[in-house]
Enzyme design. Structure first.
Site, PDB file in Angstrom:
ATOM      1  CD  GLU A 113      54.303  33.355  21.485  1.00  0.00           C
ATOM      2  OE1 GLU A 113      54.087  34.467  22.006  1.00  0.00           O
ATOM      3  OE2 GLU A 113      54.432  33.189  20.274  1.00  0.00           O
ATOM      4  CE  LYS A 115      49.415  38.879  29.293  1.00  0.00           C
ATOM      5  NZ  LYS A 115      50.102  40.064  29.749  1.00  0.00           N
ATOM      6  CG  ASP A 117      54.738  41.362  34.262  1.00  0.00           C
ATOM      7  OD1 ASP A 117      54.025  42.134  33.588  1.00  0.00           O
ATOM      8  OD2 ASP A 117      54.664  41.285  35.491  1.00  0.00           O
ATOM      9  CE1 TYR A 213      54.064  40.425  21.491  1.00  0.00           C
ATOM     10  CE2 TYR A 213      55.631  39.668  23.142  1.00  0.00           C
ATOM     11  CZ  TYR A 213      54.671  40.585  22.726  1.00  0.00           C
ATOM     12  OH  TYR A 213      54.317  41.613  23.538  1.00  0.00           O
ATOM     13  CE  LYS A 300      47.682  39.361  33.837  1.00  0.00           C
ATOM     14  NZ  LYS A 300      46.999  40.594  33.488  1.00  0.00           N
ATOM     15  CB  CYS A 394      62.894  30.063  74.114  1.00  0.00           C
ATOM     16  SG  CYS A 394      61.961  28.741  73.322  1.00  0.00           S
ATOM     17  CB  CYS A 397      62.298  25.906  76.760  1.00  0.00           C
ATOM     18  SG  CYS A 397      63.664  26.890  76.142  1.00  0.00           S
ATOM     19  CB  CYS A 412      65.863  28.479  71.773  1.00  0.00           C
ATOM     20  SG  CYS A 412      65.687  27.397  73.192  1.00  0.00           S
ATOM     21  CB  CYS A 417      63.974  24.016  73.600  1.00  0.00           C
ATOM     22  SG  CYS A 417      62.550  24.968  73.041  1.00  0.00           S
TER      23      CYS A 417
HETATM   24  S1  IVH Z   1      50.804  38.899  21.656  1.00  0.00           S
HETATM   25  C1  IVH Z   1      47.643  40.358  19.110  1.00  0.00           C
HETATM   26  N1  IVH Z   1      52.503  37.453  23.058  1.00  0.00           N
HETATM   27  O1  IVH Z   1      50.712  41.072  26.940  1.00  0.00           O
HETATM   28  C2  IVH Z   1      48.507  39.925  20.187  1.00  0.00           C
HETATM   29  N2  IVH Z   1      51.740  39.499  23.962  1.00  0.00           N
HETATM   30  O2  IVH Z   1      48.030  41.662  27.873  1.00  0.00           O
HETATM   31  C3  IVH Z   1      49.377  40.957  20.731  1.00  0.00           C
HETATM   32  N3  IVH Z   1      52.698  40.034  26.142  1.00  0.00           N
HETATM   33  O3  IVH Z   1      50.259  43.986  25.014  1.00  0.00           O
HETATM   34  C4  IVH Z   1      50.221  40.522  21.834  1.00  0.00           C
HETATM   35  N4  IVH Z   1      53.983  38.257  26.316  1.00  0.00           N
HETATM   36  O4  IVH Z   1      52.623  43.469  25.920  1.00  0.00           O
HETATM   37  C5  IVH Z   1      51.763  38.570  23.005  1.00  0.00           C
HETATM   38  N5  IVH Z   1      54.055  36.104  24.165  1.00  0.00           N
HETATM   39  C6  IVH Z   1      53.312  37.225  24.112  1.00  0.00           C
HETATM   40  C7  IVH Z   1      53.321  38.171  25.145  1.00  0.00           C
HETATM   41  C8  IVH Z   1      52.510  39.299  25.034  1.00  0.00           C
HETATM   42  C9  IVH Z   1      53.605  39.391  26.891  1.00  0.00           C
HETATM   43  C10 IVH Z   1      52.038  41.304  26.525  1.00  0.00           C
HETATM   44  C11 IVH Z   1      51.972  42.338  25.432  1.00  0.00           C
HETATM   45  C12 IVH Z   1      50.501  42.643  25.289  1.00  0.00           C
HETATM   46  C13 IVH Z   1      49.969  42.233  26.623  1.00  0.00           C
HETATM   47  C14 IVH Z   1      48.491  41.949  26.608  1.00  0.00           C
END
Ligand code: IVH
Length: 547
Positions: A113, A115, A117, A213, A300, A394, A397, A412, A417
């Protein structure tokens, strides 16, 4: 750096870190990202390691943890809220999979999945109705933010079924909504700041979104994560569409690399990829460490921001004469590679950002985009920092640099040039243009220096004897270049037009012009000789003049 200078810098860095930590941890509002705070702290650690007698007990390096505020009611979570273990390299990821295989002795499949932010929020639905929303807090106890979470438009206040569920996911702020806000370093800080507002109307105006999720449904056993995601959707809860089932981690590496490259095209920020063991039975077998499950891991992406010193500003002349100011930086590692230059865009940007030579600056590198100077940290400005004034001439030149009233870019305008010419030669042979293999920047420079290249047409009359006069050239290399030049003569009309490097004529416009001319040729409205007159007899320079 001598001790006196180090002492001054240490003092400034501590003050800056203190200020940024207060902003972030207490005010819940931060104008710089975590990566920036980390970079400042790293610099402080380095200096303190160099001069340990300068360490004081109140230095930010001497403490872990931070002040917390308590605006909201604390509520105990029904279930422990886990975090994720982070890894920063493929090797660590593969080691994680190895451990899992050893522990389970099974063929494990994974769900990959994005991640997201943002910030993790848990919702309680009772008989299908949203009753509570909590932050993750310390994993045991969260803050009650029901009043702001209820304003998020893609979160249903009622599910499609009257069930009792506990669901978790990520609240995010899309990039476009973030751009409209001021005073936050990144969308994640802005999302956190918006959720932790006392006034729900403020949160409502920010354009937050949520993706789910995790699902716990009373009296229902869901055997794998894919089914959990399916169930979330069936209940009417938004699930991020970019998840994928993989039979091994090896299969998912393509997914990882692909998203690492394409992350900038997403409408929201992601900071990595999460891998989860699909089978709940295997998840239970693997269990948990103190704060994190063994069955999931977060890869990460390398941080894209850092701080460094801006040592100088130089002017680069492009093929159309545009004079771009470029920052020369003290080399620093950003997102996995060393950065020593960053674009400053134009004179107005330097003024707007109040950039001085000698400043500590925040730099950002996003994907394939050229690194840029985001802003300066004015409190770290040394007394001898120098204000910058854009040069009148410039650097190559020495002709005048002209900035028309309604434009931001200095140029320029000297067609002869050498700086402009060099860039246009490089463009002419580049991949999207004539694609003359093995003829890179270095060879172009050698050809110019040897006096073999005055305009683009000269590429086609280069001889082997000339090439053999260049440093480090042998028969084989010379022949290779001649062959590629020969090959490039069969280039399409569109690419040829693009190769001419006329201002405003990019790849798309070149295609359209080529189409237009081809149609005219087919209809015998113009003769091949007319075309030849236009292109062969006019150098790209005269085309520039037409423009
Ligand atoms: S699962 C037991 N899935 O990342 C698992 N977390 O660094 C619980 N996060 O606290 C989290 N995308 O805020 C999960 N696809 C994803 C996520 C995700 C972002 C965040 C979440 C978690 C943090 C951990």
């Amino acid at each position: 750096m001598n001790k006196e200078k180090a002492k001054q810098r240490i003092f400034q860095l501590r003050k800056e870190i203190l200020k940024r930590n207060y902003e972030y941890f207490v005010l819940n509002k931060s104008e710089v990202s975590e990566a920036v705070r980390d970079a400042l702290k790293k610099e402080l650690i380095c200096l303190e390691e160099l001069y340990p007698d300068l360490i004081t007990v109140d230095s930010p390096t001497q403490r872990v943890g931070s002040a917390l505020s308590s605006k909201f009611a604390k509520v105990k979570h029904k279930r422990r809220k886990w975090s994720l273990a982070d890894v920063f390299s493929y090797e660590e990821l593969i080691a994680w999979e190895e451990r899992i295989r050893r522990a389970t002795k099974e063929n494990i499949s994974f769900v990959s999945e994005l991640k997201l932010d943002g910030l993790n929020i848990t919702l309680w639905y009772e008989k299908g109705s949203l009753v509570k929303a909590l932050t993750r807090g310390d994993g045991f106890e969260g803050e009650d933010v029901t009043h702001t979470i209820r304003t998020i438009k893609n979160i249903p206040l009622r599910l499609f079924e009257d069930v009792d569920v506990e669901v978790s996911g990520e609240v995010i702020l899309p990039k476009t909504a973030f751009k409209k806000l001021e005073g936050f370093a990144n969308p994640r800080n802005a999302a956190a700041g918006s959720v932790r507002q006392l006034d729900p109307a403020v949160a409502a105006s920010r354009g937050l979104e949520m993706y789910f999720y995790t699902l716990h449904e009373d009296d229902v056993y869901i055997s794998n994560h894919m089914n959990a995601l399916k169930r979330l959707k069936a209940l009417g809860l938004p699930v991020n569409p970019h998840y994928k089932l993989h039979n091994s981690l090896k299969d998912s590496l393509y997914y990882l690399k692909n998203w690492e490259k394409k992350r900038n095209n997403l409408p929201y920020e992601i900071d990595g990829i999460v891998f989860k063991v699909n089978s709940v039975e295997e998840q239970e077998k693997l269990g948990y460490r103190a704060k994190t499950p063994r069955w999931a891991v977060a890869y990460k992406f390398p941080a894209e921001q850092s701080t460094t010193i801006l040592q100088d500003i130089i002017i680069q002349i492009g093929r159309t004469g545009a004079a771009t100011p470029v920052a020369k930086l003290k080399p620093v590692k950003v997102a996995g590679s060393i950065v020593s230059r960053a674009t400053l865009h134009n004179a107005d940007e330097i003024k707007r950002k109040d950039i001085h030579i000698g400043d500590t600056v925040i730099i950002q590198k996003a994907g394939d985009i050229i690194p840029e100077v985001l802003k300066v940290l004015p409190d770290l400005r040394p007394p001898n920092a120098k204000a910058y004034s854009f040069p009148l001439n410039c650097p190559i030149c020495k002709g005048p640099l002209i900035c028309p009233k309604d434009e931001a870019i200095h140029r320029c305008n000297n067609l002869q040039c050498p700086g402009r010419k060099r860039e246009s030669f490089i463009h002419f042979v580049s991949k999207g243009a004539l694609n003359i293999d093995s003829l890179g920047e270095k060879v172009v420079d050698q050809l110019i220096e040897s006096g073999f290249l005055f305009d683009c047409a000269d590429f086609f009359t280069l001889t082997k004897e000339q090439l053999l006069l260049l440093p480090l050239f042998k028969e084989k290399r010379a022949q290779k270049i001649l062959d590629s030049i020969q090959e490039s003569k069969r280039v399409s009309l569109a690419r040829f037009i693009f190769a001419l490097g006329v201002r405003h004529i990019g790849e798309q416009a070149a295609k359209e012009i080529a189409n237009f001319l081809s149609k005219k040729l087919d209809a015998k409205e113009i003769s091949p000789n007319t075309l030849k007159d236009i292109f062969i007899n006019s150098t790209y320079n005269s085309l520039n003049e037409i423009e």
